[in-house]
Motif scaffolding. Structure first.
Motif, PDB file in Angstrom:
ATOM      1  N   SER A   1       0.849  -1.053  -0.145  1.00  0.00           N
ATOM      2  CA  SER A   1      -0.157  -0.018  -0.012  1.00  0.00           C
ATOM      3  C   SER A   1       0.801   1.298   0.073  1.00  0.00           C
ATOM      4  N   VAL A   2       1.753   1.430  -1.054  1.00  0.00           N
ATOM      5  CA  VAL A   2       2.326   2.520  -1.299  1.00  0.00           C
ATOM      6  C   VAL A   2       2.160   3.337  -2.634  1.00  0.00           C
ATOM      7  N   ARG A   3       2.914   4.398  -3.067  1.00  0.00           N
ATOM      8  CA  ARG A   3       2.452   4.976  -4.291  1.00  0.00           C
ATOM      9  C   ARG A   3       2.895   3.880  -5.301  1.00  0.00           C
ATOM     10  N   GLU A   4       2.141   4.149  -6.529  1.00  0.00           N
ATOM     11  CA  GLU A   4       2.611   2.912  -7.572  1.00  0.00           C
ATOM     12  C   GLU A   4       3.804   3.192  -8.071  1.00  0.00           C
ATOM     13  N   ASP A   5       4.313   4.176  -8.601  1.00  0.00           N
ATOM     14  CA  ASP A   5       5.719   4.229  -8.946  1.00  0.00           C
ATOM     15  C   ASP A   5       6.779   3.697  -7.936  1.00  0.00           C
ATOM     16  N   LEU A   6       6.480   3.717  -6.749  1.00  0.00           N
ATOM     17  CA  LEU A   6       7.355   2.935  -5.860  1.00  0.00           C
ATOM     18  C   LEU A   6       7.145   1.474  -5.903  1.00  0.00           C
ATOM     19  N   ARG A   7       5.965   1.212  -5.624  1.00  0.00           N
ATOM     20  CA  ARG A   7       5.602  -0.366  -5.713  1.00  0.00           C
ATOM     21  C   ARG A   7       6.251  -1.172  -6.861  1.00  0.00           C
ATOM     22  N   THR A   8       6.171  -0.419  -8.185  1.00  0.00           N
ATOM     23  CA  THR A   8       7.020  -1.297  -9.071  1.00  0.00           C
ATOM     24  C   THR A   8       8.513  -1.316  -8.959  1.00  0.00           C
ATOM     25  N   ARG A   9       9.032  -0.226  -8.350  1.00  0.00           N
ATOM     26  CA  ARG A   9      10.496  -0.500  -8.036  1.00  0.00           C
ATOM     27  C   ARG A   9      10.967  -1.487  -6.870  1.00  0.00           C
ATOM     28  N   LEU A  10       9.899  -1.748  -5.967  1.00  0.00           N
ATOM     29  CA  LEU A  10      10.558  -2.683  -4.956  1.00  0.00           C
ATOM     30  C   LEU A  10      10.593  -3.976  -5.755  1.00  0.00           C
ATOM     31  N   GLY A  11      10.166  -4.334  -6.933  1.00  0.00           N
ATOM     32  CA  GLY A  11      10.232  -5.700  -7.500  1.00  0.00           C
ATOM     33  C   GLY A  11      11.423  -5.441  -8.549  1.00  0.00           C
ATOM     34  N   TRP A  12      12.277  -4.722  -8.579  1.00  0.00           N
ATOM     35  CA  TRP A  12      13.103  -4.332  -9.700  1.00  0.00           C
ATOM     36  C   TRP A  12      14.192  -5.414  -9.687  1.00  0.00           C
ATOM     37  N   ASP A  13      14.547  -5.894  -8.832  1.00  0.00           N
ATOM     38  CA  ASP A  13      15.736  -6.725  -8.758  1.00  0.00           C
ATOM     39  C   ASP A  13      15.151  -8.038  -7.578  1.00  0.00           C
ATOM     40  N   LEU A  14      16.113  -8.510  -6.938  1.00  0.00           N
ATOM     41  CA  LEU A  14      15.679  -9.640  -6.132  1.00  0.00           C
ATOM     42  C   LEU A  14      14.621  -9.472  -5.137  1.00  0.00           C
ATOM     43  N   VAL A  15      13.754 -10.237  -4.914  1.00  0.00           N
ATOM     44  CA  VAL A  15      12.575 -10.380  -4.087  1.00  0.00           C
ATOM     45  C   VAL A  15      12.597 -11.625  -3.262  1.00  0.00           C
ATOM     46  N   PHE A  16      12.432 -11.741  -2.203  1.00  0.00           N
ATOM     47  CA  PHE A  16      12.240 -12.871  -1.114  1.00  0.00           C
ATOM     48  C   PHE A  16      11.208 -12.761  -0.158  1.00  0.00           C
ATOM     49  N   ARG A  17      10.584 -13.656   0.088  1.00  0.00           N
ATOM     50  CA  ARG A  17       9.571 -13.828   1.082  1.00  0.00           C
ATOM     51  C   ARG A  17      10.269 -14.605   2.265  1.00  0.00           C
ATOM     52  N   LEU A  18       9.987 -14.037   3.483  1.00  0.00           N
ATOM     53  CA  LEU A  18      10.826 -14.543   4.658  1.00  0.00           C
ATOM     54  C   LEU A  18       9.580 -15.276   5.505  1.00  0.00           C
ATOM     55  N   GLU A  19       9.749 -16.511   5.951  1.00  0.00           N
ATOM     56  CA  GLU A  19       8.968 -17.303   6.693  1.00  0.00           C
ATOM     57  C   GLU A  19       9.209 -17.563   8.059  1.00  0.00           C
ATOM     58  N   HIS A  20       8.070 -17.648   8.870  1.00  0.00           N
ATOM     59  CA  HIS A  20       8.400 -17.868  10.239  1.00  0.00           C
ATOM     60  C   HIS A  20       9.277 -19.135  10.412  1.00  0.00           C
TER      61      HIS A  20
END
Length: 232
Positions: free
Chosen positions: A137-156
C-alpha cells in the motif's frame, strides 16, 4: 550494584548474518551474503520473520546506512540527490510505514540506485516490507520499483529452528538454556522471534539480578512479575 547497572553489563548481541537462524529462509540469507554494489534486495514477510534483523545486519558493515519510518526522510533524499558518492549500502526498513514524503525519498533512492548500478558509485539497496511488491500500500511508482531486482519472502521459523535460535542467542550471552525451559516457552509463550529473543535477554538479566540460575521456576517467576507490573 544497582539493578540498572547489572542490566547494562549484559547487552544483547548485535544483529549479524552469522547469528540469523535461517530455517526456510536460506536462499534470502545467501543472496544477502553475496549482494554486491549495483544489486537490490526486497525482503517481505510477517512480523517476527527477521526482516529488521537482516537489514540491521547488512547495515552494520562499514560505509552503510540504516533507515526506518521513525526517522525524517531528508537523509534518504540527500543520498538520492547528492553529488557526493552514496554509502556502499543503504537499508530501508518497513517501507509500508513511510508517509508520502518518505515514500518520495525512497522512490528517488531507487532511481539513483538504478542510474548508478554499472558505475563506480554503485551501491547495494536492501528494503523490507510486510507484503509482496504488488500488494504493498505505497505509491504506484514506488511499488513497481520494489520488484526491480531480487525479491524474497521470509517465513517464520519452525519450532525446531526457534529452539535453535533461542539457544544461539543464549550462547552468545554465555548461557545454556535447559531443554525444559525452551520446551515450555515454545508451548506457552509467543512464537514471534522478536519476543522470544527479548525473553532470552530478559531471562539473562533477571537471573543476574536474582543471582539464580535460569530454571523453569525462574522463568515463570519472571513472567508472573512482568504481568503484575504491566497491570499495576
Amino acid at each position: 550494584m544497582t539493578e540498572q547497572l547489572i542490566l547494562d553489563i549484559s547487552p544483547a548481541p548485535p544483529a549479524s548474518l552469522d547469528n540469523f537462524v535461517a530455517g526456510a529462509n536460506q536462499a534470502a540469507l545467501q543472496a544477502l551474503r553475496q549482494c554486491a554494489p549495483g544489486r537490490a534486495v526486497y525482503l517481505w514477510g510477517p512480523p517476527g520473520a527477521g526482516r529488521t534483523h537482516l537489514l540491521r545486519a547488512m547495515a552494520s558493515r562499514d560505509d552503510s546506512r540504516y533507515f526506518s519510518a521513525d526517522e525524517p526522510p531528508q537523509p534518504i533524499l540527500r543520498i538520492a540527490t547528492d553529488d557526493r558518492p552514496p554509502p556502499g549500502l543503504v537499508a530501508v526498513d518497513d517501507i509500508e510505514r513511510f508517509d508520502q514524503a518518505g515514500q518520495a525519498a525512497v522512490f528517488a533512492l531507487y532511481n539513483r540506485w538504478r542510474e548508478s548500478a554499472t558505475r563506480t558509485d554503485a551501491f547495494t539497496l536492501v528494503v523490507s516490507g510486510d507484503r509482496a511488491p504488488k500488494a504493498m500500500s505505497v505509491r504506484e511508482d514506488l511499488r513497481t520499483r520494489l520488484g526491480w531486482d531480487l525479491v524474497f519472502r521470509l517465513e517464520h521459523l519452525s519450532d525446531a529452528h526457534r529452539a535453535e535460535a533461542m539457544q544461539q542467542r543464549a550462547q552468545a550471552r554465555g548461557l545454556q538454556l535447559q531443554a525444559e525451559v525452551i520446551a515450555w516457552i515454545l508451548t506457552h509463550y509467543a512464537r514471534d522471534m522478536n519476543r522470544l529473543s527479548a525473553l532470552v535477554d530478559a531471562l539473562d538479566n533477571y537471573s543476574l539480578v536474582k543471582k539464580r540460575p535460569i530454571t523453569l521456576p525462574l522463568l515463570k517467576e519472571l513472567l508472573a512479575n512482568s504481568r503484575t507490573q504491566s497491570s499495576s
